[in-house]
Design a protein around this motif. Structure first.
Motif, PDB file in Angstrom:
ATOM      1  N   MET A   1       0.850  -1.198   0.000  1.00  9.90           N
ATOM      2  CA  MET A   1       0.000   0.000   0.000  1.00  9.90           C
ATOM      3  C   MET A   1       0.882   1.244   0.000  1.00  9.90           C
ATOM      4  O   MET A   1       1.785   1.368   0.820  1.00  9.90           O
ATOM      5  N   ARG A   2       0.648   2.151  -0.931  1.00 10.77           N
ATOM      6  CA  ARG A   2       1.406   3.400  -0.957  1.00 10.77           C
ATOM      7  C   ARG A   2       1.054   4.250   0.268  1.00 10.77           C
ATOM      8  O   ARG A   2      -0.126   4.389   0.620  1.00 10.77           O
ATOM      9  N   THR A   3       2.061   4.818   0.889  1.00 12.60           N
ATOM     10  CA  THR A   3       1.806   5.740   1.985  1.00 12.60           C
ATOM     11  C   THR A   3       1.502   7.120   1.428  1.00 12.60           C
ATOM     12  O   THR A   3       1.888   7.461   0.300  1.00 12.60           O
ATOM     13  N   PHE A   4       0.789   7.905   2.234  1.00 14.44           N
ATOM     14  CA  PHE A   4       0.469   9.259   1.819  1.00 14.44           C
ATOM     15  C   PHE A   4       0.318  10.148   3.036  1.00 14.44           C
ATOM     16  O   PHE A   4       0.079   9.695   4.150  1.00 14.44           O
ATOM     17  N   GLY A   5       0.514  11.432   2.811  1.00  9.44           N
ATOM     18  CA  GLY A   5       0.373  12.430   3.870  1.00  9.44           C
ATOM     19  C   GLY A   5      -0.023  13.749   3.245  1.00  9.44           C
ATOM     20  O   GLY A   5       0.019  13.915   2.020  1.00  9.44           O
ATOM     21  N   VAL A   6      -0.404  14.698   4.086  1.00  8.72           N
ATOM     22  CA  VAL A   6      -0.862  15.989   3.570  1.00  8.72           C
ATOM     23  C   VAL A   6      -0.203  17.123   4.331  1.00  8.72           C
ATOM     24  O   VAL A   6       0.245  16.971   5.473  1.00  8.72           O
ATOM     25  N   GLU A   7      -0.148  18.256   3.668  1.00 14.29           N
ATOM     26  CA  GLU A   7       0.237  19.529   4.270  1.00 14.29           C
ATOM     27  C   GLU A   7      -0.955  20.468   4.103  1.00 14.29           C
ATOM     28  O   GLU A   7      -1.394  20.715   2.982  1.00 14.29           O
ATOM     29  N   GLY A  67      -6.045   6.347   9.548  1.00 11.92           N
ATOM     30  CA  GLY A  67      -4.920   6.932  10.270  1.00 11.92           C
ATOM     31  C   GLY A  67      -4.645   8.353   9.832  1.00 11.92           C
ATOM     32  O   GLY A  67      -4.363   9.233  10.653  1.00 11.92           O
ATOM     33  N   LEU A  68      -4.724   8.601   8.522  1.00 13.79           N
ATOM     34  CA  LEU A  68      -4.518   9.953   8.021  1.00 13.79           C
ATOM     35  C   LEU A  68      -5.608  10.888   8.525  1.00 13.79           C
ATOM     36  O   LEU A  68      -5.330  12.014   8.959  1.00 13.79           O
ATOM     37  N   ALA A  69      -6.859  10.434   8.491  1.00 14.29           N
ATOM     38  CA  ALA A  69      -7.967  11.264   8.960  1.00 14.29           C
ATOM     39  C   ALA A  69      -7.793  11.657  10.417  1.00 14.29           C
ATOM     40  O   ALA A  69      -8.021  12.808  10.807  1.00 14.29           O
ATOM     41  N   THR A 241     -10.711  17.117   2.883  1.00 13.60           N
ATOM     42  CA  THR A 241      -9.267  16.890   2.848  1.00 13.60           C
ATOM     43  C   THR A 241      -8.975  15.404   2.685  1.00 13.60           C
ATOM     44  O   THR A 241      -8.140  14.999   1.865  1.00 13.60           O
ATOM     45  N   VAL A 242      -9.671  14.579   3.462  1.00 13.07           N
ATOM     46  CA  VAL A 242      -9.472  13.132   3.394  1.00 13.07           C
ATOM     47  C   VAL A 242      -9.897  12.605   2.033  1.00 13.07           C
ATOM     48  O   VAL A 242      -9.240  11.734   1.443  1.00 13.07           O
ATOM     49  N   LEU A 243     -10.988  13.129   1.505  1.00 11.52           N
ATOM     50  CA  LEU A 243     -11.467  12.716   0.184  1.00 11.52           C
ATOM     51  C   LEU A 243     -10.432  13.013  -0.897  1.00 11.52           C
ATOM     52  O   LEU A 243     -10.114  12.154  -1.728  1.00 11.52           O
ATOM     53  N   ILE A 244      -9.893  14.229  -0.896  1.00  7.56           N
ATOM     54  CA  ILE A 244      -8.891  14.597  -1.897  1.00  7.56           C
ATOM     55  C   ILE A 244      -7.665  13.702  -1.762  1.00  7.56           C
ATOM     56  O   ILE A 244      -7.106  13.222  -2.763  1.00  7.56           O
ATOM     57  N   ALA A 245      -7.230  13.446  -0.538  1.00  2.41           N
ATOM     58  CA  ALA A 245      -6.058  12.590  -0.324  1.00  2.41           C
ATOM     59  C   ALA A 245      -6.299  11.182  -0.870  1.00  2.41           C
ATOM     60  O   ALA A 245      -5.411  10.590  -1.501  1.00  2.41           O
ATOM     61  N   ALA A 246      -7.490  10.639  -0.633  1.00  2.00           N
ATOM     62  CA  ALA A 246      -7.804   9.301  -1.133  1.00  2.00           C
ATOM     63  C   ALA A 246      -7.799   9.266  -2.651  1.00  2.00           C
ATOM     64  O   ALA A 246      -7.279   8.319  -3.269  1.00  2.00           O
ATOM     65  N   LEU A 247      -8.366  10.294  -3.277  1.00  2.11           N
ATOM     66  CA  LEU A 247      -8.386  10.353  -4.740  1.00  2.11           C
ATOM     67  C   LEU A 247      -6.978  10.494  -5.303  1.00  2.11           C
ATOM     68  O   LEU A 247      -6.644   9.879  -6.322  1.00  2.11           O
ATOM     69  N   VAL A 248      -6.150  11.295  -4.659  1.00  5.57           N
ATOM     70  CA  VAL A 248      -4.784  11.486  -5.147  1.00  5.57           C
ATOM     71  C   VAL A 248      -4.006  10.178  -5.063  1.00  5.57           C
ATOM     72  O   VAL A 248      -3.305   9.795  -6.021  1.00  5.57           O
ATOM     73  N   ARG A 249      -4.097   9.480  -3.929  1.00  6.17           N
ATOM     74  CA  ARG A 249      -3.363   8.218  -3.832  1.00  6.17           C
ATOM     75  C   ARG A 249      -3.836   7.242  -4.911  1.00  6.17           C
ATOM     76  O   ARG A 249      -3.014   6.556  -5.536  1.00  6.17           O
ATOM     77  N   ALA A 250      -5.144   7.191  -5.149  1.00  4.34           N
ATOM     78  CA  ALA A 250      -5.664   6.286  -6.170  1.00  4.34           C
ATOM     79  C   ALA A 250      -5.211   6.704  -7.566  1.00  4.34           C
ATOM     80  O   ALA A 250      -4.931   5.851  -8.421  1.00  4.34           O
ATOM     81  N   LEU A 251      -5.139   8.007  -7.823  1.00  3.39           N
ATOM     82  CA  LEU A 251      -4.626   8.481  -9.105  1.00  3.39           C
ATOM     83  C   LEU A 251      -3.182   8.057  -9.312  1.00  3.39           C
ATOM     84  O   LEU A 251      -2.795   7.623 -10.413  1.00  3.39           O
ATOM     85  N   PRO A 383     -18.263  12.205  14.427  1.00  4.40           N
ATOM     86  CA  PRO A 383     -16.815  12.126  14.300  1.00  4.40           C
ATOM     87  C   PRO A 383     -16.378  11.684  12.907  1.00  4.40           C
ATOM     88  O   PRO A 383     -16.987  10.807  12.306  1.00  4.40           O
ATOM     89  N   LEU A 384     -15.307  12.277  12.415  1.00 14.32           N
ATOM     90  CA  LEU A 384     -14.789  11.910  11.105  1.00 14.32           C
ATOM     91  C   LEU A 384     -14.303  10.474  11.088  1.00 14.32           C
ATOM     92  O   LEU A 384     -14.469   9.762  10.091  1.00 14.32           O
ATOM     93  N   ALA A 385     -13.728  10.029  12.175  1.00 14.84           N
ATOM     94  CA  ALA A 385     -13.239   8.648  12.227  1.00 14.84           C
ATOM     95  C   ALA A 385     -14.362   7.646  11.951  1.00 14.84           C
ATOM     96  O   ALA A 385     -14.167   6.628  11.289  1.00 14.84           O
TER      97      ALA A 385
END
Length: 389
Positions: A1-7, A67-69, A241-251, A383-385
């Motif tokens: 699984m590719r890792t990802f993070g955000v700023e 975990g990111l969320a 934010t979580v949605l965009i991160a998920a789409l980016v990792r999938a892209l 809660p977002l979680a």
């Protein structure tokens, strides 16, 4: 699984009148004091930005969306707690609705930027969302950059959260994009073709003396083994934010698989992609976008659906599909941060209220947004979680 993070970049604002406050040095000082005193904030990474009215919160790499969320919410809460000690709040607005004269952060790097770029730098009080996704090599990373170009305006539209500029409605959903594209190296690029070609171009651009690390819409990170996607506004709703991160990792995963399968990138000229960037900036999801397959105008719903279909296999395999499907339905139905800011202004007629309303949305998780019968929005929360799970 590719890792990802955000700023995530935030504005520091007065909680009463909504005016941005030049308090980043004070907040960063409180961060340092807190870390030394308790060690409890060691996992929270904060950074100053170009202007003292801004603060950046950086997550660690994560393998799971949950975990990111969790860290996104923790980071927002922690930064806001520090800002409160300084008499301020942090808010996820990509531009300030109220007119402001920013105060540049004083250090060697930012002093040089302000000296070189003049008004462009002095006015650049904008807040973005940058998503980092791990890649195995520069070669894979450049192959990814070449294959995601046409899809990036869709992410910009989904994240649009900057309708106001200098005290007035700009007419754009993401005016941050217009301001950001004043930088000399900002925007979409042509197909690179190889890591060697990418690095050669960066070297040529750097040799001009204008930039050191180009501000491409998507690039190889200079510090991490990642690709960095930089087109999105900071999102008002943390779920977005979580949605965009998920789409980016999938892209990124989809593009890497295409490269390994020998699928050639779409060689549409960058000038055509710039038209798609402009359309996404202008209307967000409330107008037409360029369809990535045809490069002709199509409805935002059709374009976002095409993006979803394009990355669906990667989303299913990562376990992110259910969250993304719900998130896209929610954003297309309820609107982006730009829509919510305009709704707030229409209800109250005060830009200060836009900011104070946005503070609440930055630090809570809206679930349902529907008409209360008189045209005004009504919200409930959870809660977002729980939503990610």
């Amino acid at each position: 699984m590719r890792t990802f993070g955000v700023e995530e970049e935030f504005l520091i604002v007065d909680p009463v009148n909504g005016v941005p406050l030049p308090l980043s040095a004070e907040v960063m000082g409180l961060h340092g004091d807190s870390s030394r005193a308790t060690g409890a904030s060691a996992r929270q990474m904060l950074s100053a930005e170009l202007h003292q009215e801004q603060l950046e919160v950086i997550t660690h790499p994560h393998g799971s969306l949950a975990g990111l969320a969790e860290e996104i919410l923790d980071g927002r809460a922690y930064a806001d707690a520090l800002a409160r000690k300084a008499g301020a709040r942090i808010v996820a607005l990509a531009t300030s609705p109220l007119a402001v004269s920013p105060h540049p952060t004083r250090n060697e790097r930012y002093d040089a930027l302000v000296e070189k770029y003049a008004l462009t730098a002095r006015e650049q009080l904008t807040c973005g969302l940058h998503v980092h996704v791990s890649v195995d090599s520069d070669e894979e990373g450049v192959a990814v950059l070449d294959r995601i170009r046409s899809w990036l305006p869709s992410l910009m539209a989904l994240s649009s959260n900057s309708p106001f500029w200098n005290g007035q409605d700009s007419g754009y959903a993401s005016f941050r994009t217009q301001a950001w594209n004043r930088w000399s190296s900002a925007g979409p690029m042509e197909v690179f073709g190889s890591a060697r070609a990418y690095h050669a171009l960066v070297a040529v651009i750097s040799a001009t003396g204008v930039v050191i690390n180009p501000d491409f819409d998507a690039r190889l990170s200079a510090r991490h083994p990642t690709v960095e996607i930089r087109v999105s506004d900071v999102c008002l709703d943390p779920r977005d934010t979580v949605l965009i991160a998920a789409l980016v990792r999938a892209l990124v995963e989809t593009a890497a698989r295409e490269w390994k399968a020998g699928v050639e990138p779409d060689r549409v000229p960058a000038i055509v992609l710039r038209q798609g960037v402009w359309m996404a900036s202008r209307w967000g999801i409330r107008g037409e976008l360029l369809h990535p397959a045809t490069h002709r105008p199509d409805t935002a719903e059709h374009v976002i659906s095409a993006l979803h279909d394009h990355v669906r296999d990667a989303l299913v395999e990562s376990g992110d599909e259910a969250y993304v499907e719900e998130g896209l339905t929610r954003v297309l139905g309820n609107g982006t941060g730009a829509d919510r800011q305009r709704q707030s202004y229409e209800q109250n007629g005060r830009l200060a209220d836009v900011v104070t309303d946005a503070i609440g949305l930055t630090h809570r998780e809206p679930v349902d947004h529907h008409s209360s019968g008189n045209g005004s929005p009504s919200w409930t929360w959870r809660p977002l979680a729980e939503a990610v799970a």
